[in-house]
Design a protein around this motif. Structure first.
Motif, short mmCIF file in Angstrom:
data_model
loop_
_atom_site.label_atom_id
_atom_site.label_comp_id
_atom_site.label_asym_id
_atom_site.label_seq_id
_atom_site.Cartn_x
_atom_site.Cartn_y
_atom_site.Cartn_z
N SER A 468 -16.10 157.87 67.41
CA SER A 468 -16.32 158.40 66.07
C SER A 468 -16.53 159.92 66.11
O SER A 468 -16.03 160.66 65.26
N ILE A 469 -17.26 160.37 67.14
CA ILE A 469 -17.48 161.82 67.31
C ILE A 469 -16.14 162.52 67.58
O ILE A 469 -15.88 163.61 67.04
N PHE A 470 -15.27 161.90 68.38
CA PHE A 470 -13.95 162.49 68.62
C PHE A 470 -13.17 162.61 67.31
O PHE A 470 -12.52 163.63 67.05
N ARG A 471 -13.22 161.56 66.49
CA ARG A 471 -12.48 161.60 65.22
C ARG A 471 -13.01 162.71 64.31
O ARG A 471 -12.24 163.44 63.67
N ASN A 472 -14.33 162.85 64.26
CA ASN A 472 -14.93 163.91 63.43
C ASN A 472 -14.57 165.29 63.96
O ASN A 472 -14.28 166.21 63.19
N ALA A 473 -14.58 165.45 65.29
CA ALA A 473 -14.24 166.75 65.89
C ALA A 473 -12.79 167.11 65.61
O ALA A 473 -12.45 168.28 65.36
N ARG A 474 -11.94 166.08 65.64
CA ARG A 474 -10.52 166.30 65.35
C ARG A 474 -10.34 166.77 63.90
O ARG A 474 -9.51 167.63 63.61
N ARG A 499 -22.52 175.20 79.92
CA ARG A 499 -23.30 175.50 78.72
C ARG A 499 -24.18 174.34 78.28
O ARG A 499 -25.01 174.49 77.38
N LEU A 500 -24.03 173.20 78.92
CA LEU A 500 -24.89 172.05 78.62
C LEU A 500 -26.21 172.25 79.37
O LEU A 500 -26.37 171.82 80.51
N SER A 501 -27.14 172.92 78.73
CA SER A 501 -28.36 173.33 79.42
C SER A 501 -29.64 172.81 78.79
O SER A 501 -30.72 172.97 79.37
N ASP A 502 -29.56 172.20 77.61
CA ASP A 502 -30.77 171.68 76.99
C ASP A 502 -31.30 170.51 77.83
O ASP A 502 -30.52 169.73 78.38
N PRO A 503 -32.62 170.38 77.94
CA PRO A 503 -33.19 169.29 78.76
C PRO A 503 -32.65 167.90 78.41
O PRO A 503 -32.41 167.07 79.30
N ARG A 556 -26.48 169.18 67.73
CA ARG A 556 -25.37 168.34 67.27
C ARG A 556 -24.17 168.48 68.21
O ARG A 556 -23.96 169.52 68.82
N PHE A 557 -23.40 167.43 68.26
CA PHE A 557 -22.23 167.45 69.15
C PHE A 557 -21.16 168.41 68.64
O PHE A 557 -20.43 169.01 69.44
N ILE A 558 -21.07 168.56 67.34
CA ILE A 558 -20.07 169.44 66.75
C ILE A 558 -20.77 170.64 66.11
O ILE A 558 -21.54 170.50 65.17
N ILE A 559 -20.52 171.82 66.69
CA ILE A 559 -21.07 173.07 66.17
C ILE A 559 -19.88 173.87 65.62
O ILE A 559 -19.08 174.41 66.38
N ASN A 560 -19.79 173.95 64.32
CA ASN A 560 -18.58 174.50 63.69
C ASN A 560 -18.29 175.95 64.07
O ASN A 560 -17.12 176.36 64.10
N ASP A 562 -19.12 177.39 66.99
CA ASP A 562 -19.15 177.59 68.44
C ASP A 562 -18.22 176.56 69.09
O ASP A 562 -18.65 175.48 69.52
N ALA A 563 -16.95 176.93 69.16
CA ALA A 563 -15.94 175.99 69.66
C ALA A 563 -16.16 175.66 71.14
O ALA A 563 -15.96 174.51 71.56
N ASP A 564 -16.58 176.65 71.94
CA ASP A 564 -16.76 176.40 73.37
C ASP A 564 -17.88 175.40 73.63
O ASP A 564 -17.75 174.50 74.47
#
Length: 596
Positions: A468-474, A499-503, A556-560, A562-564
């Motif tokens: 579902s997250i992939f569909r939303n990102a698309r 960049r995945l650095s949050d605990p 959130r998984f999708i940050i509008n 911040d594409a990277d």
């Protein structure tokens, strides 16, 4: 040792570094040659506050190093502190070494997940293993108790295959002995009924269920009333063969409803065929080894023992191989004991090339383990090994209340009835969501709930949520995000996962990194339930991160804008999706892209 795939998973990588440090220290300190470093392991610490990994290196090598474990641990730790992957090394207690890794290690672990895909954690080059499971007597349909052993054995076989072993899935058909004769007499009664006779109540000692009516009808169609003119000795073989064949067809259909199929169906009767009596051959083999003698068994202490007879008889020296008493092989009526056939059967497995054997038995067979392991030691001269896994009872409930017995079977709920009601996935997952030797409460109502309290739903929903997250990102950020799994993984493999650095993100990456180590331990212990537990924990952490993103937008998984970072988080989601799908596949459970 099996060869690992092209990329070392993180625990294997760190273990290799620990081994290298120990070998270098051994060379510098002139330790004796030939030290076994395979006893050195790297595992998750019991307490997460102690670090990311722990090793027992100093504890198991202290004797060879002629040093106190604590002192040796300090020497090993000093070398590990120079490793570029390791941020911190602590020595604890009598000599445990705790390791904390640098954040870059977890980013690289995610890249390994993406790079390996469906092969993440897979091992190649294992041994040949025979897994025998179900092996229910062909005297009726399968019940919910058989179901647990069937699922456990099938998942264990898949786990061992994923671990690189050459696995044969086997079913032992108990088509000799008194029980199948009772089946034949029960079927003959239904045959008479099919010819129009009023048979009245089923006599005590015969099988009462309606499931034998089709057997009776088939016999009537095939033979008309010819069998009625025969003596029991004449019709019994014909009726028995037909009943067994039809029962086995039904058992295979029931197993297919759970997507369980065996490679080999081995007939007990084939062991005692005229001119090819493998039981007699096996007894002669053991006699030649001096493992059989004529003797008299002492009366059993405590509860009566079924196979005890106060007479001079042929006995297997089971006590010479670890059993409590010696065991009889031939009954007073000159027929073989069940044990004699079982010895011949397991010798046959060894003769077919299986030095490693696993049997999955029901709860009522626990007292049989020692004698069979003794038999395998004797017939293989110690070259074969038998591991017996006991599956405990299943208590079938509906909203906490015991489920009434099946009308069709006469005295139990059939496997097919359960699968038809709740579905293959729920049955398979929940049969593994408890250790095999613990009693399992299976509530038909609860496994249909769509909530966290329903583990199979919660895990499958984790996989669906990822898609579902992939569909939303698309739709929102990356219209070019491929739908094809392989192409999507390749595209996400270019992500800046550092960049995945949050605990909370790092904790999820750590959970992904432990998957291969968990599979390795589960395969070694023959415990597929560990996969179900792991998948539930992984799904829980994933769902928790999604929930935090609702309250904390920066997570959130999708940050509008911040594409990277979005792409890096999508790579993490792909890691979760890949591991959930892989683990579910081993358990034989579907990984849906959507939940309806």
């Amino acid at each position: 040792m099996p060869d690992t795939p092209s990329a070392l998973h993180l625990f294997a990588d760190v273990l290799a570094r620990v081994h290298a440090a120990c070998r270098a220290l051994a060379a510098d300190a002139n330790w004796p040659e030939g030290i076994d470093f395979s006893r050195v392991v790297v595992e998750p610490p019991r307490d997460a506050s102690h670090g990311d990994m722990a090793t027992n290196a100093a504890m198991v090598l202290a004797k060879e190093a002629k040093a106190k474990p604590r002192d040796l641990a300090e020497q090993i730790a000093e070398r590990l502190r120079t490793d570029a992957l390791i941020a911190k090394v602590d020595v604890a207690g009598p000599g445990f070494i705790n390791l904390t890794l640098k954040p870059a290690a977890w980013a690289e672990a995610l890249r390994t997940v993406l790079r390996e895909g469906a092969d993440y954690g897979r091992v190649r080059g294992g041994t040949k293993v025979n897994v025998e499971y179900v092996s229910a007597n062909p005297t009726g349909p399968m019940h919910v108790g058989h179901c647990r052993g069937a699922v456990f054995g099938d998942a264990l076989a898949s786990l061992l295959q994923f671990g690189g072993h050459d696995v044969t899935r086997e079913y032992y058909i108990n088509d000799a002995g008194a029980q199948v004769d009772v089946l034949a007499r029960s079927a003959f009664l239904r045959y008479r009924e099919a010819l129009g006779e009023n048979i009245g109540a089923i006599p005590e000692g015969l099988y009462p269920g309606d499931y034998l009516k089709p057997v009776g009808a088939a016999l009537a169609k095939e033979h008309g009333d010819k069998l009625l003119a025969m003596s029991e000795a004449e019709w019994l073989p014909t009726v028995r063969a037909k009943a067994i064949a039809m029962m086995m067809d039904e058992i295979k259909d029931d197993l297919a409803a759970l997507n369980i199929r065996h490679d080999v169906f081995f007939s007990e009767r084939s062991l005692i065929e005229t001119g090819n009596n493998k039981v007699a051959e096996t007894i002669d083999f053991l006699k030649a080894k001096g493992d059989i003698y004529e003797g008299r068994l002492p009366p059993p202490k405590g509860a009566p023992v079924e196979d005890w007879e106060d007479r001079e008889q042929l006995l297997f020296k089971a006590t010479a191989y670890g059993d409590d008493v010696d065991r009889p092989l031939i009954k007073s009526d000159n027929s073989y004991t069940y044990f004699a056939s079982d010895i011949a059967y397991h010798k046959n497995k060894f003769d077919r090339g299986f030095a490693e054997m696993i049997d999955v038995w029901g709860a009522d067979h626990g007292g049989y383990i020692k004698r069979m392991q003794a038999a395998v030691k004797a017939t293989t001269s110690g070259k074969g090994a038998l591991d017996v896994k006991i599956v405990q009872l299943v208590k079938l409930l509906r909203n906490g209340e015991p489920v009434k017995m099946s009308k069709r079977s006469g005295d139990f709920v059939t496997l097919r009835e359960v699968v038809d009601e709740v579905g293959q996935d729920a049955v398979r997952f929940m049969m593994l969501y408890r250790k095999n030797d613990a009693v399992l409460d299976f509530d038909l109502a609860k496994v249909m709930e769509q909530s966290r309290d329903n583990p199979v739903f919660y895990v499958q929903y984790g996989h669906a949520r990822g898609h579902s997250i992939f569909r939303n990102a698309r739709a929102e950020v990356f219209p070019e995000l491929p739908e094809d799994t392989g192409k999507r993984i390749a595209w996400l493999g270019e992500s800046a996962v550092e960049r995945l650095s949050d605990p909370v993100e790092l904790e999820l990456l750590k959970r992904l990194a432990i998957f291969p180590r968990m599979l390795e331990a589960a395969a070694a212990a023959h415990e597929p339930h560990r996969i179900a537990f792991y998948l539930y924990d992984l799904a829980s952490e994933f769902h928790a991160l999604w929930t935090k993103g609702r309250d904390l937008p920066y997570l959130r998984f999708i940050i509008n804008n911040d594409a990277d970072l979005t792409k890096a988080r999508l790579a993490m989601v792909q890691g979760v999706v890949s591991v959930l799908a892989s683990g579910l596949a081993i358990l034989g459970v579907h990984a849906p892209d959507e939940m309806r």
